[in-house]
Design an enzyme around this catalytic site. Structure first.
Site, short mmCIF file in Angstrom:
data_model
loop_
_atom_site.label_atom_id
_atom_site.label_comp_id
_atom_site.label_asym_id
_atom_site.label_seq_id
_atom_site.Cartn_x
_atom_site.Cartn_y
_atom_site.Cartn_z
N ASN A 263 -41.91 9.18 3.36
CA ASN A 263 -41.72 7.84 2.81
C ASN A 263 -40.82 6.99 3.71
OD1 ASN A 263 -40.24 10.04 1.83
ND2 ASN A 263 -39.29 8.83 0.23
N THR A 264 -41.11 5.68 3.75
CA THR A 264 -40.31 4.74 4.55
C THR A 264 -39.95 3.54 3.65
OG1 THR A 264 -42.43 3.82 5.31
CG2 THR A 264 -41.30 5.30 6.80
N THR B 243 -37.81 0.50 1.55
CA THR B 243 -36.93 -0.57 2.03
C THR B 243 -35.48 -0.08 1.99
OG1 THR B 243 -38.51 -2.13 1.11
CG2 THR B 243 -36.33 -3.00 1.65
N LEU C 116 -53.56 -8.92 3.50
CA LEU C 116 -54.12 -8.62 2.16
C LEU C 116 -53.24 -9.24 1.08
CD1 LEU C 116 -55.11 -4.87 2.71
CD2 LEU C 116 -56.69 -6.78 2.28
N CYS D 225 -46.46 -0.55 -1.12
CA CYS D 225 -46.62 -0.97 0.28
C CYS D 225 -46.46 -2.46 0.54
CB CYS D 225 -47.98 -0.53 0.78
SG CYS D 225 -48.13 1.26 0.83
N PHE E 138 -49.43 0.11 -11.27
CA PHE E 138 -49.53 -1.14 -10.51
C PHE E 138 -50.96 -1.58 -10.31
CE2 PHE E 138 -50.89 -0.45 -6.09
CZ PHE E 138 -50.82 0.93 -5.94
N ARG F 35 -44.86 2.27 -8.66
CA ARG F 35 -43.94 1.67 -7.70
C ARG F 35 -44.21 0.16 -7.56
NH1 ARG F 35 -44.33 5.96 -2.82
NH2 ARG F 35 -46.52 5.95 -3.47
N1 LIG Z 1 -49.04 5.20 -0.88
C1 LIG Z 1 -49.98 4.61 -0.18
O1 LIG Z 1 -51.00 4.19 -0.72
C2 LIG Z 1 -49.85 4.45 1.31
C3 LIG Z 1 -50.97 4.06 2.04
C4 LIG Z 1 -50.84 3.91 3.42
C5 LIG Z 1 -49.62 4.17 4.05
N2 LIG Z 1 -48.56 4.55 3.30
C6 LIG Z 1 -47.31 4.90 4.01
O2 LIG Z 1 -47.27 6.33 4.14
C7 LIG Z 1 -45.93 6.82 4.03
C8 LIG Z 1 -45.85 7.83 2.90
O3 LIG Z 1 -46.12 7.15 1.69
P1 LIG Z 1 -46.37 7.96 0.34
O4 LIG Z 1 -46.77 6.96 -0.67
O5 LIG Z 1 -47.22 9.14 0.61
O6 LIG Z 1 -44.87 8.46 0.04
P2 LIG Z 1 -44.43 9.56 -1.03
O7 LIG Z 1 -43.05 9.20 -1.43
O8 LIG Z 1 -45.48 9.72 -2.07
O9 LIG Z 1 -44.42 10.93 -0.20
C9 LIG Z 1 -43.52 11.20 0.84
C10 LIG Z 1 -43.15 12.69 0.77
O10 LIG Z 1 -42.40 13.02 1.93
C11 LIG Z 1 -41.45 14.01 1.57
N3 LIG Z 1 -40.40 14.05 2.61
C12 LIG Z 1 -39.55 13.05 2.96
N4 LIG Z 1 -38.79 13.45 3.98
C13 LIG Z 1 -39.16 14.71 4.30
C14 LIG Z 1 -38.75 15.66 5.28
N5 LIG Z 1 -37.81 15.34 6.18
N6 LIG Z 1 -39.32 16.88 5.30
C15 LIG Z 1 -40.29 17.19 4.40
N7 LIG Z 1 -40.75 16.34 3.45
C16 LIG Z 1 -40.19 15.11 3.41
C17 LIG Z 1 -40.96 13.56 0.21
O11 LIG Z 1 -40.39 14.64 -0.51
C18 LIG Z 1 -42.27 13.05 -0.42
O12 LIG Z 1 -42.91 14.06 -1.19
C19 LIG Z 1 -45.06 5.57 3.85
O13 LIG Z 1 -44.60 5.17 5.11
C20 LIG Z 1 -46.03 4.54 3.29
O14 LIG Z 1 -45.65 3.23 3.61
C21 LIG Z 1 -48.64 4.72 1.96
O1 LIG Z 2 -57.65 -9.29 -5.58
C1 LIG Z 2 -56.66 -8.58 -5.78
C2 LIG Z 2 -56.46 -7.34 -5.15
C3 LIG Z 2 -55.32 -6.61 -5.42
N1 LIG Z 2 -54.40 -7.08 -6.30
C4 LIG Z 2 -53.19 -6.29 -6.57
O2 LIG Z 2 -52.57 -5.98 -5.33
C5 LIG Z 2 -51.86 -4.73 -5.43
C6 LIG Z 2 -52.24 -3.81 -4.29
O3 LIG Z 2 -53.58 -3.38 -4.46
P1 LIG Z 2 -54.34 -2.50 -3.37
O4 LIG Z 2 -54.16 -3.11 -2.04
O5 LIG Z 2 -55.70 -2.30 -3.85
O6 LIG Z 2 -53.60 -1.09 -3.48
P2 LIG Z 2 -52.55 -0.33 -2.53
O7 LIG Z 2 -52.65 1.11 -2.85
O8 LIG Z 2 -51.21 -0.98 -2.63
O9 LIG Z 2 -53.13 -0.50 -1.03
C7 LIG Z 2 -52.57 -1.40 -0.09
O10 LIG Z 2 -51.44 -0.82 0.54
C8 LIG Z 2 -51.73 0.43 1.21
C9 LIG Z 2 -50.40 0.97 1.69
O11 LIG Z 2 -50.01 0.45 2.91
C10 LIG Z 2 -52.72 0.16 2.32
O12 LIG Z 2 -52.99 1.38 3.01
C11 LIG Z 2 -54.00 -0.41 1.72
O13 LIG Z 2 -54.93 -0.71 2.77
C12 LIG Z 2 -53.66 -1.68 0.95
O14 LIG Z 2 -54.83 -2.18 0.29
C13 LIG Z 2 -52.20 -4.17 -6.81
O15 LIG Z 2 -51.15 -4.46 -7.70
C14 LIG Z 2 -53.46 -4.93 -7.20
O16 LIG Z 2 -53.62 -5.02 -8.58
C15 LIG Z 2 -54.57 -8.29 -6.93
O17 LIG Z 2 -53.74 -8.73 -7.72
N2 LIG Z 2 -55.71 -9.02 -6.65
#
Ligand SMILES: NC(=O)c1ccc[n+]([C@@H]2O[C@H](COP(=O)([O-])OP(=O)(O)OC[C@H]3O[C@@H](n4cnc5c(N)ncnc54)[C@H](O)[C@@H]3O)[C@@H](O)[C@H]2O)c1
Ligand SMILES: O=c1ccn([C@@H]2O[C@H](COP(=O)(O)OP(=O)(O)O[C@H]3O[C@H](CO)[C@@H](O)[C@H](O)[C@H]3O)[C@@H](O)[C@H]2O)c(=O)[nH]1
Length: 474
Positions: free
Chosen positions: A94-95, A97, A230, A279, A341, A349
């Site tokens: 995780n990264t 804020t 987006l 995100c 969300f 989140r």
């Molecule tokens: N959630 C999404 O939809 C999404 C999509 C695209 C990109 N991202 C990015 O991917 C990254 C991960 O997001 P996430 O939602 O999977 O986070 P998350 O909080 O669900 O998972 C991160 C995991 O990493 C583990 N961790 C942290 N530091 C560690 C370490 N030093 N050693 C071992 N384990 C460790 C934590 O315990 C946690 O389980 C973030 O940078 C996020 O911005 C998230």
């Molecule tokens: O027309 C729309 C589309 C989305 N949302 C809202 O926007 C938020 C984000 O939605 P969505 O982008 O579908 O979900 P995330 O899982 O947050 O995915 C975004 O964030 C991820 C983490 O970086 C990226 O990997 C994805 O490409 C990007 O879509 C949610 O609250 C949605 O309800 C709206 O209100 N209106």
């Protein structure tokens, strides 16, 4: 032809990204081609991944994990052992804020990425391909390289491979991605070879023309920019929703007309109570911080506005509720349908529901909250943190309900805050009979058929739609 055989892939971070991404890599590679080990420092999380109840809800994930687990997909909390074992190590930690210090409230907190890099530097005893999967500020790959090289790990490759999956559709997004982005430093032979190895992994199921290779910095920046674009679309349509309500236009009609222009496109034009998720806000704040650090204040200001508009929309929705219900909701029971969300996830989140519930709590309303997938503990955690009070204090006026019908029973209003499909199918006639009158609906997702609800007797507010004359709104 694909040259990758018996590649040992580890992933540090078994979260929303690490778990689904690794499950798909394991499932999509031919037998014997890759072994995948997902690592996490949290023993609880690893135990859940190894159990019948996975730590996250994502459609299709459970089937996939159950089919691969114990074959070429494993979960472990032995991070050091996993690092030593692997040829390729994804970093998907995780990264969030930053909460304190320089850049607090904007910059990404790189503590976990750096800890993972330092762990690799400390325990790896053979050269590795390190793949930055987390969303990070530009030049993080360079920082990881410096940590590794300062510890004598000079022949390691560092790649950027940001993830674009959206929650709720993660498996589909991973199986059929619009693109896969891989950044590498082409001036280094180790990186060039590593890019090819990673391209080969994705090429097991992703058409080659969808796998883009770029320089590292373009790759890192593209991820932040994609999310900013987006989120900007959602804020743009939400700004228009306010104008529609003021002028009598209908935001869905406007979005349809505008989105049919091929240059604009129809997606992400759904007006709502506001965007949430882990995100969008975090990554835009990160982008804003980056711009400020390059002294690009006008650019920073431009992107910050996307978040400000989102905050304004959440507040606007709450004010609509208050004004619509005769300027007082003190002591009135309000049913909250949906806390996640977005639909198809149990993730809360940055969910707009947290802000809306907190504001209604301040207005002394009685809340009854129902969400089909969010854990009760999570709701209490979110609300105690946001309302700055104890669970006992919250429980004087907030209850969690076992169903939408139970939440609605005896309430003055239904708030639809998450676009769960099941809410569309509720028996609104039956619910209407169980509510106090006038019975209000505030649809924050434009999910419901407002005209049909009005026929049943409800007073309906829907974002960006012509105002119901029975609402006390202008
Ligand atoms: N959630 C999404 O939809 C999404 C999509 C695209 C990109 N991202 C990015 O991917 C990254 C991960 O997001 P996430 O939602 O999977 O986070 P998350 O909080 O669900 O998972 C991160 C995991 O990493 C583990 N961790 C942290 N530091 C560690 C370490 N030093 N050693 C071992 N384990 C460790 C934590 O315990 C946690 O389980 C973030 O940078 C996020 O911005 C998230
Ligand atoms: O027309 C729309 C589309 C989305 N949302 C809202 O926007 C938020 C984000 O939605 P969505 O982008 O579908 O979900 P995330 O899982 O947050 O995915 C975004 O964030 C991820 C983490 O970086 C990226 O990997 C994805 O490409 C990007 O879509 C949610 O609250 C949605 O309800 C709206 O209100 N209106």
């Amino acid at each position: 032809m694909n040259g990758t055989r018996n590649l040992k892939i580890a992933c540090i971070g078994a979260g929303y990204v690490g778990g689904p991404t690794m499950a798909v890599i394991a499932a999509k590679s031919p037998p014997g081609a890759v072994d995948v080990l997902v690592l996490d420092k949290s023993e609880v999380r690893v135990r859940e991944w190894n159990s019948d109840r996975l730590p996250i809800y994502e459609p299709g994930l459970e089937e996939l994990v159950k089919a691969q687990r114990g074959k070429n997909l494993h979960f472990s909390s032995d991070v050091d052992g996993g690092i030593r074992w692997a040829d390729m190590i994804f970093v998907a930690v995780n990264t969030p804020t930053k909460r304190c210090g320089i850049g607090a409230g904007q910059a990404a907190d790189m503590t976990f990425v750096e800890a993972a890099a330092r762990r690799i530097a400390e325990v790896a005893d053979t050269p590795k391909i390190v793949v930055e999967k987390s969303t990070v500020p530009i030049r993080t790959a360079e920082a990881i390289r410096q940590v590794l090289e300062a510890n004598g790990r000079t022949s390691f490759a560092i790649l950027s491979n940001p993830e674009f999956l959206a929650e709720g559709s993660a498996i589909r997004d991973l199986c059929e991605p619009d693109r896969v982005l891989i950044g590498g430093n082409v001036d280094r032979e180790t990186d060039r070879q590593a890019v090819q190895t990673l391209v080969d992994v994705y090429a097991y199921w992703v058409p080659r023309e969808r796998i883009l290779t770029t320089n590292v910095w373009s790759s890192e920046l593209s991820k932040l920019v994609a999310n900013a674009f987006l989120a900007q679309r959602v804020s743009s349509i939400n700004s228009v929703s306010a104008l529609c309500e003021a002028s009598g236009a209908d935001v869905s009609e406007v979005a349809r007309a505008v989105g049919m222009d091929a240059r604009i496109g129809p997606h992400f034009l759904g007006a709502s109570v506001g965007f949430g998720g882990s995100c969008f806000q975090k990554d835009i704040l990160n982008l804003v911080y980056l711009c400020e650090s390059f002294k690009l204040d006008a650019v920073a200001c431009y992107w910050r506005q996307v978040i400000e508009m989102n905050n304004w929309q959440k507040e606007r929705f709450t004010v609509r509720i208050l004004h619509g219900m005769y300027n007082t909701i003190t002591g009135k029971k309000i049913a909250v349908l949906g806390f996640a969300f977005k639909r198809d996830t149990g993730d809360t989140r940055e969910s707009p529901a947290i802000d809306v519930c907190a504001r209604l709590w301040e207005e002394q309303a009685l809340l009854s909250i129902y969400d089909p997938k969010v854990d009760a503990e999570q709701i209490w955690d979110d609300l105690t943190r946001r309302c700055h009070c104890t669970r006992d204090e919250l429980q004087q006026r907030i209850r969690l309900a076992p169903s939408a019908e139970a939440a609605a029973h005896g309430s003055h209003a239904l708030l639809l805050l998450t676009d769960w499909e099941e809410f569309r199918a509720l028996d609104f006639g039956q619910i209407y009979r169980s509510m106090s009158k006038p019975a209000f609906v505030f649809d924050g997702r434009n999910l419901l058929d407002a005209a049909a609800l009005r026929q049943l007797g409800y007073v309906v507010y829907a974002v960006g739609k012509p105002i119901d004359p029975r609402l006390n709104l202008v």
